[in-house]
Design a protein around this motif. Structure first.
Motif, PDB file in Angstrom:
ATOM      1  N   GLY A  15       2.431  -1.330   1.549  1.00 47.59           N
ATOM      2  CA  GLY A  15       3.093  -0.774   0.578  1.00 47.59           C
ATOM      3  C   GLY A  15       2.221  -0.034  -0.431  1.00 47.59           C
ATOM      4  O   GLY A  15       1.274   0.685  -0.039  1.00 47.59           O
ATOM      5  N   GLY A  16       2.425   0.197  -1.904  1.00 45.23           N
ATOM      6  CA  GLY A  16       1.715   0.621  -2.779  1.00 45.23           C
ATOM      7  C   GLY A  16       0.237   0.569  -2.619  1.00 45.23           C
ATOM      8  O   GLY A  16      -0.395   1.835  -3.089  1.00 45.23           O
ATOM      9  N   ASP A  23      -0.067  -6.085  -2.275  1.00 46.18           N
ATOM     10  CA  ASP A  23       0.846  -6.796  -1.340  1.00 46.18           C
ATOM     11  C   ASP A  23       0.415  -7.248  -0.037  1.00 46.18           C
ATOM     12  O   ASP A  23       0.214  -6.328   0.811  1.00 46.18           O
ATOM     13  CB  ASP A  23       2.179  -6.275  -1.299  1.00 46.18           C
ATOM     14  CG  ASP A  23       2.725  -6.026  -2.767  1.00 46.18           C
ATOM     15  OD1 ASP A  23       2.622  -6.774  -3.728  1.00 46.18           O
ATOM     16  OD2 ASP A  23       3.425  -4.692  -3.014  1.00 46.18           O
ATOM     17  N   ARG A  39      12.533  -2.022   5.537  1.00 44.69           N
ATOM     18  CA  ARG A  39      13.343  -2.418   4.506  1.00 44.69           C
ATOM     19  C   ARG A  39      12.650  -1.495   3.162  1.00 44.69           C
ATOM     20  O   ARG A  39      13.447  -1.660   1.877  1.00 44.69           O
ATOM     21  CB  ARG A  39      13.562  -3.874   4.230  1.00 44.69           C
ATOM     22  CG  ARG A  39      12.346  -4.392   3.530  1.00 44.69           C
ATOM     23  CD  ARG A  39      12.320  -6.040   3.578  1.00 44.69           C
ATOM     24  NE  ARG A  39      10.818  -6.235   3.137  1.00 44.69           N
ATOM     25  CZ  ARG A  39      10.691  -6.249   1.974  1.00 44.69           C
ATOM     26  NH1 ARG A  39      11.426  -6.013   0.754  1.00 44.69           N
ATOM     27  NH2 ARG A  39       9.319  -6.700   1.627  1.00 44.69           N
ATOM     28  N   ARG A  40      11.638  -0.763   3.333  1.00 47.97           N
ATOM     29  CA  ARG A  40      11.203  -0.307   1.854  1.00 47.97           C
ATOM     30  C   ARG A  40      11.695   1.057   1.869  1.00 47.97           C
ATOM     31  O   ARG A  40      12.677   1.437   2.372  1.00 47.97           O
ATOM     32  CB  ARG A  40       9.716  -0.310   2.179  1.00 47.97           C
ATOM     33  CG  ARG A  40       9.061  -1.661   2.221  1.00 47.97           C
ATOM     34  CD  ARG A  40       7.594  -1.660   2.439  1.00 47.97           C
ATOM     35  NE  ARG A  40       7.253  -3.089   2.491  1.00 47.97           N
ATOM     36  CZ  ARG A  40       6.566  -3.763   1.534  1.00 47.97           C
ATOM     37  NH1 ARG A  40       6.328  -3.148   0.279  1.00 47.97           N
ATOM     38  NH2 ARG A  40       6.257  -4.979   1.668  1.00 47.97           N
ATOM     39  N   ARG A  76       4.603  11.124 -10.888  1.00 49.92           N
ATOM     40  CA  ARG A  76       3.391  10.329 -10.888  1.00 49.92           C
ATOM     41  C   ARG A  76       2.395  11.013 -10.093  1.00 49.92           C
ATOM     42  O   ARG A  76       1.250  11.161 -10.321  1.00 49.92           O
ATOM     43  CB  ARG A  76       3.568   8.721 -10.858  1.00 49.92           C
ATOM     44  CG  ARG A  76       2.218   8.168 -11.286  1.00 49.92           C
ATOM     45  CD  ARG A  76       1.943   6.958 -10.308  1.00 49.92           C
ATOM     46  NE  ARG A  76       3.094   6.010 -10.582  1.00 49.92           N
ATOM     47  CZ  ARG A  76       3.117   4.590 -10.051  1.00 49.92           C
ATOM     48  NH1 ARG A  76       2.119   4.345  -9.140  1.00 49.92           N
ATOM     49  NH2 ARG A  76       4.027   3.906 -10.382  1.00 49.92           N
ATOM     50  N   GLN A  86       9.574   2.463 -17.318  1.00 51.23           N
ATOM     51  CA  GLN A  86       8.677   3.085 -16.170  1.00 51.23           C
ATOM     52  C   GLN A  86       8.350   4.618 -16.220  1.00 51.23           C
ATOM     53  O   GLN A  86       7.389   4.981 -16.300  1.00 51.23           O
ATOM     54  CB  GLN A  86       8.696   2.572 -14.932  1.00 51.23           C
ATOM     55  CG  GLN A  86       8.906   0.967 -14.926  1.00 51.23           C
ATOM     56  CD  GLN A  86       8.435   0.450 -13.440  1.00 51.23           C
ATOM     57  OE1 GLN A  86       7.435   0.936 -12.861  1.00 51.23           O
ATOM     58  NE2 GLN A  86       9.246  -0.462 -12.917  1.00 51.23           N
TER      59      GLN A  86
HETATM   60  P1  ATP Z   1       3.645   0.843  -8.593  1.00 47.60           P
HETATM   61  O1  ATP Z   1       2.065   1.457  -8.626  1.00 47.60           O
HETATM   62  O2  ATP Z   1       4.524   1.436  -9.291  1.00 47.60           O
HETATM   63  O3  ATP Z   1       3.468  -0.653  -8.893  1.00 47.60           O
HETATM   64  P2  ATP Z   1       4.376   0.243  -6.185  1.00 47.60           P
HETATM   65  O4  ATP Z   1       4.697   1.028  -4.904  1.00 47.60           O
HETATM   66  O5  ATP Z   1       3.489  -1.005  -6.064  1.00 47.60           O
HETATM   67  O6  ATP Z   1       3.856   0.962  -7.101  1.00 47.60           O
HETATM   68  P3  ATP Z   1       6.379  -1.790  -6.831  1.00 47.60           P
HETATM   69  O7  ATP Z   1       7.430  -1.514  -7.679  1.00 47.60           O
HETATM   70  O8  ATP Z   1       5.472  -2.897  -7.040  1.00 47.60           O
HETATM   71  O9  ATP Z   1       5.599  -0.244  -6.478  1.00 47.60           O
HETATM   72  O10 ATP Z   1       6.769  -1.961  -5.248  1.00 47.60           O
HETATM   73  C1  ATP Z   1       6.155  -2.673  -4.256  1.00 47.60           C
HETATM   74  C2  ATP Z   1       6.462  -2.164  -3.065  1.00 47.60           C
HETATM   75  O11 ATP Z   1       8.027  -2.527  -2.674  1.00 47.60           O
HETATM   76  C3  ATP Z   1       6.564  -0.520  -2.749  1.00 47.60           C
HETATM   77  O12 ATP Z   1       5.363   0.018  -2.424  1.00 47.60           O
HETATM   78  C4  ATP Z   1       7.937  -0.450  -1.970  1.00 47.60           C
HETATM   79  O13 ATP Z   1       7.451  -0.375  -0.766  1.00 47.60           O
HETATM   80  C5  ATP Z   1       8.558  -1.558  -1.942  1.00 47.60           C
HETATM   81  N1  ATP Z   1       9.850  -1.589  -3.062  1.00 47.60           N
HETATM   82  C6  ATP Z   1       9.827  -1.651  -4.323  1.00 47.60           C
HETATM   83  N2  ATP Z   1      10.969  -1.478  -4.433  1.00 47.60           N
HETATM   84  C7  ATP Z   1      12.008  -1.105  -3.847  1.00 47.60           C
HETATM   85  C8  ATP Z   1      13.129  -0.700  -3.376  1.00 47.60           C
HETATM   86  N3  ATP Z   1      14.092  -0.432  -4.420  1.00 47.60           N
HETATM   87  N4  ATP Z   1      13.564  -0.589  -2.245  1.00 47.60           N
HETATM   88  C9  ATP Z   1      12.754  -0.682  -1.235  1.00 47.60           C
HETATM   89  N5  ATP Z   1      11.530  -1.117  -1.382  1.00 47.60           N
HETATM   90  C10 ATP Z   1      10.983  -0.999  -2.283  1.00 47.60           C
END
Ligand code: ATP
Length: 435
Positions: A41-42, A57, A128-129, A187, A223
């Motif tokens: 992920g992020g 994560d 699922r992301r 962003r 946010q």
């Molecule tokens: P940030 O820097 O804003 O924290 P992030 O990508 O880590 O960015 P999070 O909101 O912490 O954002 O989400 C972590 C991960 O979970 C994301 O990278 C994404 O893969 C997944 N994710 C979060 N929200 C959703 C959603 N609504 N639907 C699908 N996947 C999601």
């Protein structure tokens, strides 16, 4: 693909020793348990973009909770487990948060519902992301340390600076992704890919945003409004007609967007004279509503903010605005008048007034107040008046106000002047009474 494998390994090893050691330790632990483990992920997105991200994560094939417990024996952080989701988090002493989940499959039973959880593989976890750029993983088991897993073309979308969903029903399944797409586009300064854009427009046309709870909308807004990219986000929200979907009277003009864009440089100006932490979210909301009908304000602001004091501050700022502007434009204005007009307003209101107006004199007086008047405080206190033998009573306020006025006008300077003046005032007032 082999070059990508090397790149990620090197990139990880180039991070702080703390983080690269953490990933090695985690990979090593998974090796001893015979499980595959990934960062996802992020963190992966930001690693590829060379952006710092201290929240990691992990996805582990197998039981996430018992893995987190084992990992925390080495890390000694604060462990929290969420049994119903099979997830755990570890907060480290330095504030970093590690999330550990089991690779799993999620079903969405109906739009905007919470997902039901079932264990499965890394592919399902990534599928699922939300967007391709968030759908990559890097394996960290020692033998494959740094191997990029990119099923959906995330790396290419990062290179082309594109936000893209994985499938057409994505925004129907979870409409909060609409806000996330906007937030990431702003962003990272990416574009929302054309087809993804049309999925957003369809979802909005089908009223999917009404399925998002007010709380979730406010979380997303918080946010978006606190990010440097806020004006681009607001531009995108306007182009998707999101504001009118949230409140039918909220018609955001390009002028408003320009003013929101200006907020950052205005804040910087004010920071030179007051380094108090500024609530940017309040400022953005004030600016968004700058010409909103006052009688509908309270109901509309609540769609964006659920903080009583904040809402009150915004309402005061907007209701008082015209009065402040007209008072500051009166002829023969003196320092004490400027002081009286402005000193009851919070810093956010002052910044908003400065940012919102186009009148040179108003800006000038507000800045004059910030630089020369705002910090004027009396040294003399009630105790000093008591020492002068003055009987406590309403006269105290009268005397102190008069001294403050003189001080603001620049007629007296220090504590000695103040006490002398207090004495003089007292004697004058006494004489009037004696007569
Ligand atoms: P940030 O820097 O804003 O924290 P992030 O990508 O880590 O960015 P999070 O909101 O912490 O954002 O989400 C972590 C991960 O979970 C994301 O990278 C994404 O893969 C997944 N994710 C979060 N929200 C959703 C959603 N609504 N639907 C699908 N996947 C999601």
């Amino acid at each position: 693909e082999s070059t990508e494998i090397i790149n990620c390994k090197e990139k990880i090893l180039n991070l702080s020793k703390e983080i690269s050691d953490l990933l090695k330790t985690t990979g090593g632990l998974a090796d001893t348990l015979g499980k595959k483990v990934y960062v996802v992920g992020g963190f992966v997105r930001d690693l590829l973009l060379n952006r710092e991200n201290f929240d990691i994560d992990f996805v582990i094939e197998g039981d996430g909770i018992s893995f987190a417990e084992r990992l925390n024996e080495t890390l000694s952080g604060t462990l929290m487990t969420h049994k119903e989701f099979g997830t755990a988090s570890i907060t480290l002493a330095n504030g970093s948060v590690l999330d550990i989940v089991s690779a799993r499959r999620e079903y969405y039973e109906y739009p905007a519902a919470l997902p039901t959880v079932e264990k499965s593989s890394i592919w399902n976890d990534l599928f699922r992301r939300d967007f391709t750029i968030n759908c990559m993983a890097i394996q960290i088991n020692i033998a494959n340390f740094g191997k990029l897993i990119d099923f959906f073309g995330g790396l290419e979308d990062i290179r082309n600076k594109r936000i893209r969903v994985l499938y057409n029903l994505s925004f129907i399944e979870d409409p909060t992704r609409i806000f996330r797409a906007i937030r990431f586009a702003s962003r990272l300064d990416f574009e929302i890919e054309e087809q993804t854009k049309s999925f957003i427009m369809e979802a909005i046309k089908d009223h999917m945003l009404t399925k998002v709870t007010n709380d979730r909308v406010r979380e997303e807004m918080a946010q978006i409004f606190t990010d440097k990219g806020v004006s681009k986000s607001i531009f995108l929200m306007k182009s998707f007609n999101i504001f009118t979907a949230i409140h039918s009277d909220l018609n955001i003009t390009n002028e408003t967007i320009t003013k929101i864009d200006n907020l950052w440089s205005t804040i910087e100006k004010f920071h030179r004279f007051d380094n108090k932490k500024i609530d940017i979210q309040l400022l953005v909301i004030m600016q968004l509503f700058h010409s909103f009908p006052l009688n509908k304000l309270s109901e509309a602001i609540q769609k964006f903010l659920n903080n009583k004091q904040g809402i009150v501050n915004i309402q005061i700022a907007l209701k008082e605005k015209e009065k402040v502007y007209t008072s500051l434009l009166k002829d023969d204005i003196d320092k004490y008048t400027i002081y009286s007009i402005l000193h009851n307003h919070c810093l956010e209101s002052l910044i908003f007034y400065y940012n919102d107006c186009t009148e040179y004199y108003i800006k000038h007086y507000i800045m004059y107040y910030m630089i020369n008047l705002k910090n004027i405080k009396l040294k003399v206190t009630g105790r000093d008046l008591l020492n002068l033998g003055i009987q406590p009573g309403p006269i105290y306020k009268k005397i102190l106000d008069t001294i403050l006025k003189s001080k603001v006008m620049g007629e007296i300077y220090d504590e000695h002047d103040e006490i002398e003046y207090a004495n003089k005032l007292y004697n004058e007032l006494k004489e009037i009474k004696d007569v």
